[in-house]
Design an enzyme around this catalytic site. Structure first.
Site, PDB file in Angstrom:
ATOM      1  N   LYS A  17      28.542  32.936  43.448  1.00  0.00           N
ATOM      2  CA  LYS A  17      29.568  32.789  44.486  1.00  0.00           C
ATOM      3  C   LYS A  17      30.397  34.066  44.590  1.00  0.00           C
ATOM      4  CE  LYS A  17      33.711  30.757  43.549  1.00  0.00           C
ATOM      5  NZ  LYS A  17      34.776  31.618  44.074  1.00  0.00           N
ATOM      6  N   ASN A  18      30.839  34.575  43.442  1.00  0.00           N
ATOM      7  CA  ASN A  18      31.762  35.713  43.467  1.00  0.00           C
ATOM      8  C   ASN A  18      31.093  37.019  43.879  1.00  0.00           C
ATOM      9  OD1 ASN A  18      33.797  34.038  42.813  1.00  0.00           O
ATOM     10  ND2 ASN A  18      34.037  34.727  40.694  1.00  0.00           N
ATOM     11  N   ARG A  89      40.350  32.189  48.831  1.00  0.00           N
ATOM     12  CA  ARG A  89      41.072  33.424  48.557  1.00  0.00           C
ATOM     13  C   ARG A  89      40.157  34.628  48.560  1.00  0.00           C
ATOM     14  NH1 ARG A  89      45.803  34.556  46.099  1.00  0.00           N
ATOM     15  NH2 ARG A  89      45.325  36.719  45.700  1.00  0.00           N
ATOM     16  N   ASP A 113      48.081  29.597  44.455  1.00  0.00           N
ATOM     17  CA  ASP A 113      46.774  29.206  43.959  1.00  0.00           C
ATOM     18  C   ASP A 113      46.970  28.337  42.726  1.00  0.00           C
ATOM     19  OD1 ASP A 113      44.185  29.655  42.461  1.00  0.00           O
ATOM     20  OD2 ASP A 113      43.825  30.783  44.297  1.00  0.00           O
ATOM     21  N   ASP A 301      36.791  32.502  33.874  1.00  0.00           N
ATOM     22  CA  ASP A 301      36.160  31.414  34.633  1.00  0.00           C
ATOM     23  C   ASP A 301      35.324  30.482  33.756  1.00  0.00           C
ATOM     24  OD1 ASP A 301      37.354  32.343  36.897  1.00  0.00           O
ATOM     25  OD2 ASP A 301      35.546  33.130  37.845  1.00  0.00           O
TER      26      ASP A 301
HETATM   27  C1  UD1 Z   1      37.959  37.324  40.780  1.00  0.00           C
HETATM   28  C2  UD1 Z   1      37.135  36.062  40.860  1.00  0.00           C
HETATM   29  C3  UD1 Z   1      37.706  34.975  39.966  1.00  0.00           C
HETATM   30  C4  UD1 Z   1      37.848  35.500  38.545  1.00  0.00           C
HETATM   31  C5  UD1 Z   1      38.646  36.816  38.523  1.00  0.00           C
HETATM   32  C6  UD1 Z   1      38.711  37.452  37.161  1.00  0.00           C
HETATM   33  C7  UD1 Z   1      36.277  36.106  43.124  1.00  0.00           C
HETATM   34  C8  UD1 Z   1      36.276  35.496  44.472  1.00  0.00           C
HETATM   35  N1  UD1 Z   1      37.138  35.595  42.234  1.00  0.00           N
HETATM   36  O1  UD1 Z   1      39.258  37.033  41.281  1.00  0.00           O
HETATM   37  O2  UD1 Z   1      36.821  33.861  39.986  1.00  0.00           O
HETATM   38  O3  UD1 Z   1      38.557  34.547  37.776  1.00  0.00           O
HETATM   39  O4  UD1 Z   1      38.020  37.772  39.424  1.00  0.00           O
HETATM   40  O5  UD1 Z   1      37.445  37.652  36.641  1.00  0.00           O
HETATM   41  O6  UD1 Z   1      35.526  37.016  42.832  1.00  0.00           O
HETATM   42  N2  UD1 Z   1      46.187  41.308  39.882  1.00  0.00           N
HETATM   43  C9  UD1 Z   1      47.405  41.890  40.187  1.00  0.00           C
HETATM   44  N3  UD1 Z   1      47.511  42.623  41.337  1.00  0.00           N
HETATM   45  C10 UD1 Z   1      46.456  42.797  42.186  1.00  0.00           C
HETATM   46  C11 UD1 Z   1      45.207  42.182  41.881  1.00  0.00           C
HETATM   47  C12 UD1 Z   1      45.114  41.441  40.699  1.00  0.00           C
HETATM   48  O7  UD1 Z   1      48.371  41.766  39.444  1.00  0.00           O
HETATM   49  O8  UD1 Z   1      46.599  43.485  43.211  1.00  0.00           O
HETATM   50  C13 UD1 Z   1      46.059  40.523  38.615  1.00  0.00           C
HETATM   51  C14 UD1 Z   1      45.750  39.046  38.850  1.00  0.00           C
HETATM   52  O9  UD1 Z   1      46.925  38.314  39.066  1.00  0.00           O
HETATM   53  C15 UD1 Z   1      45.053  38.676  37.570  1.00  0.00           C
HETATM   54  C16 UD1 Z   1      44.280  39.937  37.221  1.00  0.00           C
HETATM   55  O10 UD1 Z   1      44.915  40.992  37.933  1.00  0.00           O
HETATM   56  O11 UD1 Z   1      45.971  38.424  36.555  1.00  0.00           O
HETATM   57  C17 UD1 Z   1      42.816  39.900  37.559  1.00  0.00           C
HETATM   58  O12 UD1 Z   1      42.638  39.547  38.905  1.00  0.00           O
HETATM   59  P1  UD1 Z   1      41.375  40.019  39.729  1.00  0.00           P
HETATM   60  O13 UD1 Z   1      40.373  40.668  38.837  1.00  0.00           O
HETATM   61  O14 UD1 Z   1      41.844  40.768  40.913  1.00  0.00           O
HETATM   62  O15 UD1 Z   1      40.752  38.631  40.201  1.00  0.00           O
HETATM   63  P2  UD1 Z   1      40.257  38.213  41.649  1.00  0.00           P
HETATM   64  O16 UD1 Z   1      39.511  39.326  42.278  1.00  0.00           O
HETATM   65  O17 UD1 Z   1      41.402  37.599  42.401  1.00  0.00           O
END
Ligand code: UD1
Length: 419
Positions: A17-18, A89, A113, A301
């Site tokens: 999915k991701n 998201r 979320d 996850d």
């Molecule tokens: C993706 C996955 C999700 C998985 C996560 C971590 C998808 C659709 N989702 O989510 O299933 O759990 O990676 O492996 O692919 N953060 C910030 N600022 C930002 C961006 C992120 O502070 O601009 C923080 C987030 O709050 C979190 C951490 O960084 O604590 C990691 O987030 P991120 O790797 O960006 O996860 P997603 O891409 O949202």
């Protein structure tokens, strides 16, 4: 669901999915028809299809049922509406491709979320460094970049989403972008491979420094998505929890090394080869500690699924959640089934017991939902799980797959995911 079954047999794991959601968004980068394969039949893909239609693409079926053809117009529309973005998201990943192709994007802010606060500051800071102006207006991210230019970008944290948005903007920018502290997840590698096949110039794939030299145009491709390591890991954990024997076809053990190592340390037999992982267990698992970290660390996850296993393991385990603080909301739900779990928000302590006991519970997100499914499998009596549409976001007809492995699972009510 009735507990007590030992899962035994074979399951097939398809595309992640991701990864798939990002590959669908990346198709926007080239006019013409991109064919994507190994797609899972999950509701997130259906919603992403809808979003591509709204952006002016045509999305059609192919001869193979696991493939779709995305026909991208010369000039896509640039607005991703709230009613779709709030449901997944992950659809925020259209921001980079839309900016790169049209010089502007209006993408709804995804909002809160169930797994915690999820800011987008790193996405914005990276794109701003490349010459994008970003404002938040009436709940929308309004981004404009008449000419994206390459830039050196350091991420505070290896964010998956920020790496993807910056990468997909950089491939068509003028000049070179270097993303330092980039995420290295297999899904990012998959996206890079597709971009390179489309004509992008990317060095350092699979490392934490990506160097992207922008090109003038990309062309459409045929691409098959990488297997879903989280679904593979979920089946592996379920096999251990139920003391079963499951052959997971399509899974790639090299993407799950830490998690599979933990299961082997707990007493499981783990066998792996090209395109398969087999996990078998004959006794109660021994407890193990978990620290969630970006890839190649233990995936957040898989954290609720691990807690479900540890709640029936021998000993005490400490879980440290470093990515999404609200994930431990799951602990209150599994405690309703008799699990001995305590949490302070960042850590959880799980004391194993021989069995859980079936109860009505509620899934609040995909992984918490499937964690409850594993708990139900090892509980005495019947467990009724509400909120199953959350599980349908990431797992293909899970109840049918469970029955094929010998579990007693039925879907009582049908419903679709509505955010
Ligand atoms: C993706 C996955 C999700 C998985 C996560 C971590 C998808 C659709 N989702 O989510 O299933 O759990 O990676 O492996 O692919 N953060 C910030 N600022 C930002 C961006 C992120 O502070 O601009 C923080 C987030 O709050 C979190 C951490 O960084 O604590 C990691 O987030 P991120 O790797 O960006 O996860 P997603 O891409 O949202």
């Amino acid at each position: 669901m009735a507990g007590g079954a030992r899962l035994a047999g074979e399951v097939e794991v398809v595309g992640a999915k991701n990864s798939v959601l990002k590959l669908m968004a990346a198709a926007l980068l080239a006019p013409g028809t991109t064919v994507l394969g190994n797609l899972p039949e999950i509701s997130d893909v259906t919603i992403m299809n809808e979003l591509l239609l709204r952006l002016g693409c045509e999305v059609g079926a192919c001869e193979r049922p696991d493939e779709i053809a995305v026909k991208v117009p010369d000039l896509p529309r640039h607005e991703a509406p709230y009613e779709l973005v709030r449901k997944i998201r992950g659809s925020i990943c259209v921001l980079g491709p839309l900016l790169a192709r049209t010089g502007r994007a209006r993408v709804a802010m995804p909002g809160g979320d169930a797994i915690g606060s999820r800011p987008l500051d790193m996405h914005f800071a990276g794109l701003e460094k490349m010459g994008t102006r970003i404002d938040i207006e009436h709940g929308y991210i309004v981004a404009e970049a008449p000419r994206l230019r390459g830039a050196p970008i350091w991420l505070d944290f290896p964010s998956v989403g920020a790496t993807e948005n910056i990468l997909t903007a950089a491939v068509l920018a003028q000049g070179t972008t270097v993303i330092d502290n980039a995420a290295r997840e297999p899904e990012i590698i998959d996206l890079c491979r597709m971009l390179v096949a489309m004509g992008a110039r990317i060095e350092g794939i699979g490392t934490s420094t990506l160097e992207v030299v922008g090109v003038d145009a990309l062309h459409p491709v045929n691409h098959r998505a990488v297997a879903d390591r989280i679904v593979t890991g979920t089946w592996a954990i379920a096999a251990v929890a139920t003391r079963g024997d499951v052959l997971i076809r399509g899974g790639d053990a090299s993407h799950l090394q830490i998690a599979l190592d933990k299961l082997a340390g707990a007493g499981a037999s783990v066998e792996a080869g090209p395109g398969f992982v087999r996990v078998a267990m004959g006794e109660q698992a021994r407890s193990f500690d978990v620290v969630t970290l970006p890839y190649p660390g233990f995936p957040t996850d898989l954290q609720p699924q691990a807690i479900a296993l540890l709640s029936v393991s021998d000993g005490t385990a400490m879980i440290t959640e470093n990515l999404f603080e609200a994930r431990f909301m799951f602990c209150d739900e599994i405690a309703r089934m008799g699990a001995d779990v305590r949490t302070d928000g960042h850590h959880a302590v799980v004391r194993g017991r021989p069995r859980l006991s079936g109860a009505p519970v509620r899934a609040t997100d995909i992984r918490a939902g499937v964690g409850l499914v594993i708990a139900a499998l090892v509980a005495e009596g019947t467990t009724e799980i509400a909120g199953v549409p959350h599980i349908d976001r990431g797992y293909v007809r899970l109840e049918e797959q469970l029955r094929a492995l010998g579990a007693d699972a039925v879907r009582v009510e049908s419903g679709t995911f509505d955010g």
